[in-house]
Design an enzyme around this catalytic site. Structure first.
Site, mmCIF file in Angstrom:
data_model
loop_
_atom_site.group_PDB
_atom_site.id
_atom_site.type_symbol
_atom_site.label_atom_id
_atom_site.label_comp_id
_atom_site.label_asym_id
_atom_site.label_seq_id
_atom_site.Cartn_x
_atom_site.Cartn_y
_atom_site.Cartn_z
ATOM 1 N N CYS A 157 -19.577 2.776 8.197
ATOM 2 C CA CYS A 157 -18.870 2.126 9.294
ATOM 3 C C CYS A 157 -17.613 2.965 9.507
ATOM 4 O O CYS A 157 -16.775 3.052 8.605
ATOM 5 C CB CYS A 157 -18.517 0.694 8.894
ATOM 6 N N CYS A 160 0.855 -1.193 0.000
ATOM 7 C CA CYS A 160 0.000 0.000 0.000
ATOM 8 C C CYS A 160 0.890 1.241 0.000
ATOM 9 O O CYS A 160 1.860 1.320 0.755
ATOM 10 C CB CYS A 160 -0.897 -0.002 1.233
ATOM 11 N N CYS A 188 -19.807 -5.526 3.252
ATOM 12 C CA CYS A 188 -19.088 -4.315 3.667
ATOM 13 C C CYS A 188 -17.761 -4.311 2.920
ATOM 14 O O CYS A 188 -17.202 -5.382 2.657
ATOM 15 C CB CYS A 188 -18.845 -4.354 5.176
ATOM 16 N N CYS A 200 -16.945 -8.561 5.285
ATOM 17 C CA CYS A 200 -16.223 -7.304 5.079
ATOM 18 C C CYS A 200 -14.953 -7.564 4.286
ATOM 19 O O CYS A 200 -14.082 -8.308 4.736
ATOM 20 C CB CYS A 200 -15.819 -6.698 6.409
ATOM 21 N N ARG A 207 -18.378 -1.651 17.701
ATOM 22 C CA ARG A 207 -17.702 -2.941 17.460
ATOM 23 C C ARG A 207 -16.381 -3.051 18.240
ATOM 24 O O ARG A 207 -15.488 -2.215 18.092
ATOM 25 C CB ARG A 207 -17.434 -3.127 15.969
ATOM 26 N N CYS A 215 0.350 0.242 10.328
ATOM 27 C CA CYS A 215 -0.148 -0.775 9.396
ATOM 28 C C CYS A 215 0.919 -1.728 8.848
ATOM 29 O O CYS A 215 1.981 -1.303 8.383
ATOM 30 C CB CYS A 215 -0.868 -0.093 8.242
ATOM 31 N N CYS A 271 0.424 4.863 6.905
ATOM 32 C CA CYS A 271 -0.215 4.716 8.230
ATOM 33 C C CYS A 271 0.748 4.001 9.187
ATOM 34 O O CYS A 271 1.165 2.857 8.924
ATOM 35 C CB CYS A 271 -1.526 3.959 8.099
#
Ligand code: SAM
Ligand code: DTB
Ligand code: SF4
Length: 368
Positions: A193, A58, A133, A102, A267, A65, A62
């Site tokens: 979400c 990616c 999702c 998801c 959640r 991550c 972040c």
């Protein structure tokens, strides 16, 4: 969800939220549980299963991550999965009792050719009778509409933390970009979400600011995932962070999310591998009513399904939908997969009514 008169507001001040954090723990949990049982069945949880449909490489940075190409985390790159592979995996999740599937991709935002495949995934998974999702990074208006047209129920896009602390965690996209994506998702008619991560070295002030952002969105997110940081070797947060977040502070986050957003599913998300059963029970008591179910999150482990079912059984918790009925139907419709056979051979969820009858009404039962 019950029909109730609990009011919601979207103008929570920093001080109001700070005051909730200052409450004695018991008073806070009592308030959260009182709201929770007004709105929801307090013994039900919603179950979603995650699948990483494109893993690693990616371009974003972040700091938490495993999938950023900036850090050496030892992750194996996997290109976008085939539609049929995703549908097969979703079938197994459904057979194990999951209600929502998801699908997550390690993208800054999806490209045109990706959209063709992901919309086919949405259609295929929906055809199984599951809710869908996706979390694919930033979306523009057209992409949000395309996903909505394909029938996508929910889009996950987290604010992650407070606007102030955000700059310490991610530099490759702005907080406003995230808010814009959420706006496109809402405008396209999908459910939102959105939540974030705690335990990234943020202060109490950041936690207040983060919850304030979520609670003051034009519409409260339908689902609010609260992740506890899963420390990934090789990421900046692994190198700089020494302490885990205090357990009670984490539970306070759950309780305050419940109070600020009474109608949202809160959640209990990443981080359950390091939480004992008692901590998870406290999170449910504080108002969490949703979790990721299945032994894998995106790239890290999650408690095994059978372990979660044991926990639900011990707590008298059941899931939202008629999973056991569905399993019965599937058994007639098509040959059972190995996962179905395994999951049908044990009682999936605790049936509180049956147990109550067994222990509390023996005379009535005997007379039929
Ligand atoms: N790439 C997309 C994006 O970031 O928008 C979607 C996938 S991303 C992995 C989804 C969310 O998972 C992140 O926003 C973050 O809140 C959460 N997450 C990722 N890594 C995590 C970790 N190590 N611990 C806890 N939560 C994490
Ligand atoms: C969310 O808030 N948490 C999930 C989901 N949305 C996509 C992801 C958790 C990821 C945990 C680390 C990993 O497995 O890579
Ligand atoms: Fe990429 Fe999402 Fe990981 Fe950020 S959280 S590096 S955008 S996969």
């Amino acid at each position: 969800m019950k029909s109730t008169q609990i009011s919601t507001k979207h103008d929570w001040s920093y001080n109001e939220i700070a005051a909730l954090f200052e409450l004695p723990f018991n008073d806070l949990i009592f308030q959260a549980q009182s709201i929770h049982r007004e709105v929801f069945d307090q013994n039900k949880v919603q179950l979603s299963t995650l699948l990483s449909i494109k893993t690693g490489k990616c371009p974003e940075d972040c700091a938490y991550c495993s999938q950023s190409n900036r850090y050496d985390t030892g992750l194996t790159y996997e290109e976008l999965m085939e539609v049929e592979e995703v549908i097969t995996a979703a079938k197994e999740a459904k057979a194990a009792g999951s209600e929502r599937y998801c699908m997550g991709a390690a993208w800054r935002s999806p490209k045109g050719r990706d959209m063709v495949k992901v919309t086919a995934m949405v259609k295929g998974v929906k055809a199984l009778g599951m809710e869908t999702c996706m979390t694919l990074g930033m979306l523009n208006k057209d992409q949000a509409s395309e996903l909505a047209d394909a029938g996508l129920d929910y889009y996950n896009h987290n604010l992650d933390t407070s606007p102030e602390y955000y700059k310490q965690i991610i530099t490759t996209r702005k907080y406003q970009d995230r808010l814009d994506t959420l706006q496109h998702v809402r405008d396209a008619g999908m459910k939102v979400c959105s939540g974030g991560i705690v335990g990234m070295g943020e202060t109490r002030e950041d936690r207040i600011g983060f919850l304030q952002q979520l609670a003051n969105l034009p519409v409260h997110p339908d689902s609010v995932p609260i992740n506890q940081l899963v420390k990934i070797e090789g990421t900046p947060l692994d190198l700089t962070l020494e302490e885990q977040i205090d357990s009670f502070e984490f539970i306070r986050m759950i309780a305050i999310a419940r109070i600020l957003m009474p109608y949202s599913y809160v959640r209990l998300s990443a981080g359950r591998e390091t939480m004992n059963d008692e901590m998870q029970a406290l999170a449910f008591f504080a108002g969490a009513n949703s979790l990721f179910y299945g032994d894998r999150l995106l790239t890290t482990d999650n408690p095994e399904e059978s372990k979660d079912r044991q926990l639900f059984k011990r707590l008298g918790i059941n899931n939202e939908e008629h999973i056991i009925d569905d399993l019965g139907e599937n058994a007639h419709d098509e040959p059972a997969s190995a996962a179905q056979v395994a999951s049908q051979s044990e009682s999936l969820f605790y049936n509180a009514v049956l147990v109550d009858e067994r222990f509390t009404r023996p005379a009535a039962r005997a007379t039929g």
